[in-house]
Motif scaffolding. Structure first.
Motif, PDB file in Angstrom:
ATOM      1  N   VAL A 173       4.944   6.170  -5.135  1.00 52.62           N
ATOM      2  CA  VAL A 173       5.316   4.970  -4.912  1.00 52.62           C
ATOM      3  C   VAL A 173       4.266   4.090  -4.133  1.00 52.62           C
ATOM      4  O   VAL A 173       3.918   4.296  -3.229  1.00 52.62           O
ATOM      5  N   ILE A 174       4.132   2.912  -4.516  1.00 47.61           N
ATOM      6  CA  ILE A 174       3.219   1.851  -4.059  1.00 47.61           C
ATOM      7  C   ILE A 174       3.884   0.706  -3.647  1.00 47.61           C
ATOM      8  O   ILE A 174       4.814  -0.036  -4.279  1.00 47.61           O
ATOM      9  N   GLN A 175       3.910   0.229  -2.433  1.00 50.50           N
ATOM     10  CA  GLN A 175       4.520  -0.858  -1.892  1.00 50.50           C
ATOM     11  C   GLN A 175       3.698  -2.252  -2.270  1.00 50.50           C
ATOM     12  O   GLN A 175       2.743  -2.413  -2.181  1.00 50.50           O
ATOM     13  N   GLY A 176       4.699  -3.013  -2.663  1.00 50.53           N
ATOM     14  CA  GLY A 176       3.990  -4.410  -3.108  1.00 50.53           C
ATOM     15  C   GLY A 176       3.313  -5.073  -2.049  1.00 50.53           C
ATOM     16  O   GLY A 176       3.811  -5.046  -0.818  1.00 50.53           O
ATOM     17  N   GLY A 177       2.302  -5.722  -2.552  1.00 50.37           N
ATOM     18  CA  GLY A 177       1.580  -6.704  -1.638  1.00 50.37           C
ATOM     19  C   GLY A 177       1.928  -7.966  -1.773  1.00 50.37           C
ATOM     20  O   GLY A 177       1.322  -9.196  -2.233  1.00 50.37           O
ATOM     21  N   MET A 178       3.010  -8.557  -1.036  1.00 50.08           N
ATOM     22  CA  MET A 178       4.020  -9.552  -1.133  1.00 50.08           C
ATOM     23  C   MET A 178       3.761 -10.852  -0.098  1.00 50.08           C
ATOM     24  O   MET A 178       3.389 -10.480   0.903  1.00 50.08           O
ATOM     25  N   GLY A 179       3.639 -11.825  -0.752  1.00 47.39           N
ATOM     26  CA  GLY A 179       3.503 -13.280  -0.170  1.00 47.39           C
ATOM     27  C   GLY A 179       2.354 -13.164   0.879  1.00 47.39           C
ATOM     28  O   GLY A 179       1.180 -12.601   0.738  1.00 47.39           O
ATOM     29  N   ILE A 180       2.825 -14.091   2.006  1.00 50.15           N
ATOM     30  CA  ILE A 180       1.435 -14.209   3.158  1.00 50.15           C
ATOM     31  C   ILE A 180       2.168 -13.465   4.146  1.00 50.15           C
ATOM     32  O   ILE A 180       3.481 -13.906   4.761  1.00 50.15           O
ATOM     33  N   ALA A 181       1.484 -12.383   4.803  1.00 50.65           N
ATOM     34  CA  ALA A 181       2.036 -11.680   5.823  1.00 50.65           C
ATOM     35  C   ALA A 181       3.558 -11.120   5.795  1.00 50.65           C
ATOM     36  O   ALA A 181       3.885 -10.615   6.830  1.00 50.65           O
ATOM     37  N   VAL A 182       4.084 -10.946   4.551  1.00 49.65           N
ATOM     38  CA  VAL A 182       5.251 -10.220   4.498  1.00 49.65           C
ATOM     39  C   VAL A 182       4.731  -8.805   4.327  1.00 49.65           C
ATOM     40  O   VAL A 182       5.547  -7.721   5.033  1.00 49.65           O
ATOM     41  N   SER A 183       3.952  -8.416   3.367  1.00 51.14           N
ATOM     42  CA  SER A 183       3.373  -7.041   3.433  1.00 51.14           C
ATOM     43  C   SER A 183       2.314  -7.010   4.725  1.00 51.14           C
ATOM     44  O   SER A 183       1.108  -6.917   4.375  1.00 51.14           O
ATOM     45  N   ASP A 184       2.841  -6.934   5.709  1.00 48.96           N
ATOM     46  CA  ASP A 184       1.996  -6.968   7.084  1.00 48.96           C
ATOM     47  C   ASP A 184       1.663  -5.438   7.384  1.00 48.96           C
ATOM     48  O   ASP A 184       2.125  -4.650   6.689  1.00 48.96           O
ATOM     49  N   TRP A 185       0.932  -5.473   8.182  1.00 48.15           N
ATOM     50  CA  TRP A 185       0.433  -3.886   8.689  1.00 48.15           C
ATOM     51  C   TRP A 185       1.358  -3.113   9.367  1.00 48.15           C
ATOM     52  O   TRP A 185       1.364  -1.852   8.954  1.00 48.15           O
ATOM     53  N   ARG A 186       2.522  -3.739   9.722  1.00 53.49           N
ATOM     54  CA  ARG A 186       3.682  -2.626  10.222  1.00 53.49           C
ATOM     55  C   ARG A 186       4.365  -2.226   9.046  1.00 53.49           C
ATOM     56  O   ARG A 186       4.739  -0.858   9.313  1.00 53.49           O
ATOM     57  N   LEU A 187       4.350  -2.974   8.003  1.00 51.68           N
ATOM     58  CA  LEU A 187       5.189  -2.553   6.779  1.00 51.68           C
ATOM     59  C   LEU A 187       4.258  -1.288   6.243  1.00 51.68           C
ATOM     60  O   LEU A 187       4.573  -0.296   5.840  1.00 51.68           O
ATOM     61  N   ALA A 188       3.011  -1.715   5.862  1.00 49.69           N
ATOM     62  CA  ALA A 188       2.140  -0.869   5.265  1.00 49.69           C
ATOM     63  C   ALA A 188       1.885   0.364   6.067  1.00 49.69           C
ATOM     64  O   ALA A 188       1.796   1.535   5.405  1.00 49.69           O
ATOM     65  N   ARG A 189       1.882   0.190   7.319  1.00 48.20           N
ATOM     66  CA  ARG A 189       1.571   1.534   8.082  1.00 48.20           C
ATOM     67  C   ARG A 189       2.764   2.468   8.091  1.00 48.20           C
ATOM     68  O   ARG A 189       2.552   3.690   7.807  1.00 48.20           O
ATOM     69  N   THR A 190       3.873   2.057   8.022  1.00 48.40           N
ATOM     70  CA  THR A 190       5.180   2.865   7.993  1.00 48.40           C
ATOM     71  C   THR A 190       5.351   3.330   6.677  1.00 48.40           C
ATOM     72  O   THR A 190       5.672   4.524   6.383  1.00 48.40           O
ATOM     73  N   VAL A 191       4.969   2.526   5.599  1.00 46.80           N
ATOM     74  CA  VAL A 191       5.104   3.092   3.974  1.00 46.80           C
ATOM     75  C   VAL A 191       3.940   4.427   3.859  1.00 46.80           C
ATOM     76  O   VAL A 191       4.408   5.440   3.539  1.00 46.80           O
ATOM     77  N   SER A 192       2.549   3.936   4.215  1.00 44.45           N
ATOM     78  CA  SER A 192       1.658   5.309   4.214  1.00 44.45           C
ATOM     79  C   SER A 192       2.044   6.264   5.063  1.00 44.45           C
ATOM     80  O   SER A 192       1.781   7.334   4.360  1.00 44.45           O
ATOM     81  N   MET A 193       2.587   6.385   6.001  1.00 43.20           N
ATOM     82  CA  MET A 193       2.983   7.310   6.952  1.00 43.20           C
ATOM     83  C   MET A 193       4.131   8.192   6.495  1.00 43.20           C
ATOM     84  O   MET A 193       4.397   9.378   6.969  1.00 43.20           O
TER      85      MET A 193
END
Length: 479
Positions: free
Chosen positions: A22-42
Motif C-alpha cells: 500500500v502506497i499512500q497518495g501524495g495529495m494536494g498541498i500539505a494534505v499528505s504532510d509529514w504526520r500522515l506519511a510518518r504514520t503510514v510508514s511506521m
C-alpha cells in the motif's frame, strides 16, 4: 538533461528494499504532510509527503509560530545553518500572526529570479522528509507535479538530503527526472528543461555549491512515475534519462488531476469528460515491462488490493481514505464535515474539465463554502500571488513571460492569452493552501476559500466514522 561532469555512479541502496503493498497518495498541498506519511510508514505502508508548494507551506508554518517547534527542529540538522537562520530571521513569528493578518509572500519567481523560491523549497522539502522519517527506519516517499518545473530541482535535492526513499511524479511526462536523481546521487549538479510556450525550453541548473552545500554522494531514490497508459510506461522504461524502478498506474477515478481522455473530447450530460476503452490500461503489456506497478484510483478496499495482486501488481496506491484520516494535513473541519455527510447523504464528486489552470480535468467535491459553489466562485476576486500553475511563454520581444488563466482576465489577455480560456478556471494554488489551513488573507480583508478534491470513491467514507486514523486504513486494507 543532467550535468555529466563526472562518471561517478550513484548509491542505489534503496532499490532492494521490500516493495510496499500500500502506497499512500501524495495529495494536494500539505494534505499528505509529514504526520500522515510518518504514520503510514511506521504502520507498514509507504508514507508519501507532498512537495507541491512546499516553500509556501514552510513559510506559513513559520509565520504561524511553529507552535510545536517541529519545523525548527528539522531544520536544525540542515547542512547549511546560515540559510536556515536567514529564513527564520525573515519569516518566523514567535506566537504566530495577529488574527486577520496576511501571510508574507515570497516574490513570484521568474525564469531569471528564483533564488528565494529555490532556497525555501530546498528547506521545505528537507524539513518535510526529515520529520516524516523521525523515530523509525521505514522508507518515506515524495510526490511532485511535473507541471511545477521551476521548483522541481530544489525539492528533489532537499528531499534527497533528508533521505527520501522514493520519488513519485505525475501531471506530465517526467522523462528527465531519473537522470536528475542519478546526478544528485553521484554528488553532481543537475539540469532540467523548463517548457516555454512559443519558444525553445529553458535549462534550469541546480548546483549544490551555489547554496553553500558541499557536493556529496546521496542515496538515489526509487522513481515511480504516475502513468495512465501502458504506452507511456513503455516509453519511460525505454527512453527516460535514467532507470525507472516502477509505475503508479492511475485511472480516471483518482482524485486531483486526471489525464484527459484519449481521442476527441466528449462530455456527458453534466459536462464531465467521458472515458472509454481507449483509456483502459493493458495490464498484460504493463507486466511485460518487467517492472513493479501499483494500481491507483478507486482502490481503497481490501478487494481492490487482492484484485491488484492477482493482476500482477505489487499493490495499490490509496488517496481518499488517507486524506480524511486524522493525521492528514487537511483542515479538521473539512474532514469532519465530509465524513459526517457521508453517513447520511451522497457526496458528489464532479470531474471538472475547466477548474484547473493546467487544462487537465480536476476532481472537485461539491461542498458548501468552497469554490465548488458558483456564488463563492463569483464572489472571489481573481488574484495570482502564488503562481505555481503559471505557464511560461515567449513574449513578442523574445523575453520569457508568465501567465495563468485563473489570474485577472485583463492581465491574462494582455499577455497574449485568450479570454475564453479563463472561463471557469479556479485558483487551485490558493484554494489548496486554504484546504490545509494556510488560507491567505487578501487585500480588503477577505480570506481565500478552499476547493476540495477527492477520488470518485468518496462514497466509501460512509463505512468510516470521523476521527479514524491512518493505521485503521492499513488494517482494513490488509484484512
Amino acid at each position: 538533461m543532467t550535468d555529466q561532469t563526472t562518471t561517478a555512479q550513484p548509491d542505489v541502496r534503496f532499490t532492494n528494499d521490500p516493495l510496499p503493498r500500500v502506497i499512500q497518495g501524495g495529495m494536494g498541498i500539505a494534505v499528505s504532510d509529514w504526520r500522515l506519511a510518518r504514520t503510514v510508514s511506521m504502520t507498514g505502508g509507504l508514507g508519501v509527503v507532498s512537495g507541491t508548494g512546499i516553500d509556501t507551506v514552510l513559510l506559513r508554518r513559520l509565520q504561524d509560530g511553529d507552535l510545536g517547534g517541529e519545523v525548527r527542529r528539522a531544520l536544525a540538522s540542515f547542512p547549511n545553518p546560515a540559510l536556515v537562520q536567514a529564513a527564520l530571521n525573515r519569516y518566523f513569528r514567535a506566537g504566530g500572526r495577529v488574527p486577520g493578518e496576511a501571510y508574507v509572500r515570497l516574490p513570484l519567481p521568474s525564469a531569471g529570479r528564483y533564488r528565494d523560491a529555490w532556497i525555501t523549497t530546498l528547506l521545505g522539502a528537507y524539513a518535510e522528509v526529515t520529520l516524516a522519517r523521525e523515530g523509525h527506519d521505514r522508507p518515506v516517499g515524495l510526490n511532485l507535479l511535473m507541471k511545477l518545473q521551476l521548483h522541481t530541482l530544489p525539492a528533489l535535492y532537499g528531499a534527497m538530503l533528508a533521505g527520501v526513499e522514493t520519488v513519485i511524479m505525475g501531471a506530465g511526462i517526467p522523462r528527465d527526472i531519473p537522470g536528475v536523481l542519478d546526478a544528485f546521487a553521484a554528488g553532481q549538479g543537475a539540469s532540467l528543461r523548463m517548457d516555454v510556450k512559443g519558444g525553445e525550453p529553458l535549462t534550469l541548473t541546480f548546483d549544490p555549491a551555489e547554496f553553500g552545500l558541499r557536493p556529496a554522494r546521496l542515496a538515489r531514490p526509487n522513481f515511480y512515475p504516475i502513468v495512465s497508459s501502458h504506452v507511456l510506461a513503455g516509453v519511460l522504461a525505454r527512453k527516460a534519462s535514467g532507470p525507472v524502478q516502477g509505475f503508479i498506474v492511475e485511472g480516471p477515478t483518482a482524485g486531483g488531476h486526471n489525464a484527459p481522455p484519449r481521442g476527441p473530447l466528449t462530455l456527458d450530460d453534466r459536462g464531465q469528460p467521458v472515458y472509454g476503452e481507449r483509456d483502459e490500461v493493458d495490464l498484460d503489456a504493463l507486466r511485460s515491462l518487467g517492472l513493479p506497478f501499483w494500481l491507483a484510483g478507486g482502490c481503497g478496499t481490501p478487494q481492490a488490493l487482492s484484485g491488484a495482486l492477482a493482476a500482477g501488481a505489487a499493490g495499490i496506491q490509496v488517496g481518499t481514505l488517507f486524506a480524511f484520516a486524522q493525521e492528514s494535513g487537511l483542515r479538521a473541519d473539512l474532514k469532519t464535515e465530509v465524513v459526517t455527510r457521508a453517513q447520511s447523504e451522497s457526496l458528489d464528486v464532479f470531474t471538472d474539465p475547466l477548474a484547473s489552470p493546467t487544462g487537465f480535468p480536476f476532481k472537485v467535491v461539491t461542498l458548501p463554502g468552497t469554490l465548488s459553489q458558483p456564488e463563492v466562485y463569483a464572489a472571489r476576486e481573481r488574484v495570482c500571488d502564488l503562481g505555481y500553475l503559471r505557464e511560461a511563454y515567449r513574449t513578442e520581444s523574445g523575453q520569457v513571460g508568465w501567465r495563468c488563466p485563473a489570474e485577472p482576465v485583463a492581465a491574462y489577455v494582455s499577455k497574449g492569452g485568450v479570454a475564453a480560456e479563463t472561463l471557469g478556471r479556479k485558483c487551485l494554488c490558493n484554494a489548496l493552501m486554504a484546504d490545509a489551513g494556510y488560507a491567505q488573507v487578501q487585500r480588503g480583508g477577505w480570506t481565500e476559500p478552499g476547493l476540495l478534491t477527492s477520488g470518485d470513491g468518496l462514497g466509501a467514507l460512509r463505512d468510516w466514522t470521523p476521527g479514524y486514523g491512518a493505521a485503521d486504513v492499513l488494517r482494513v486494507l490488509n484484512a
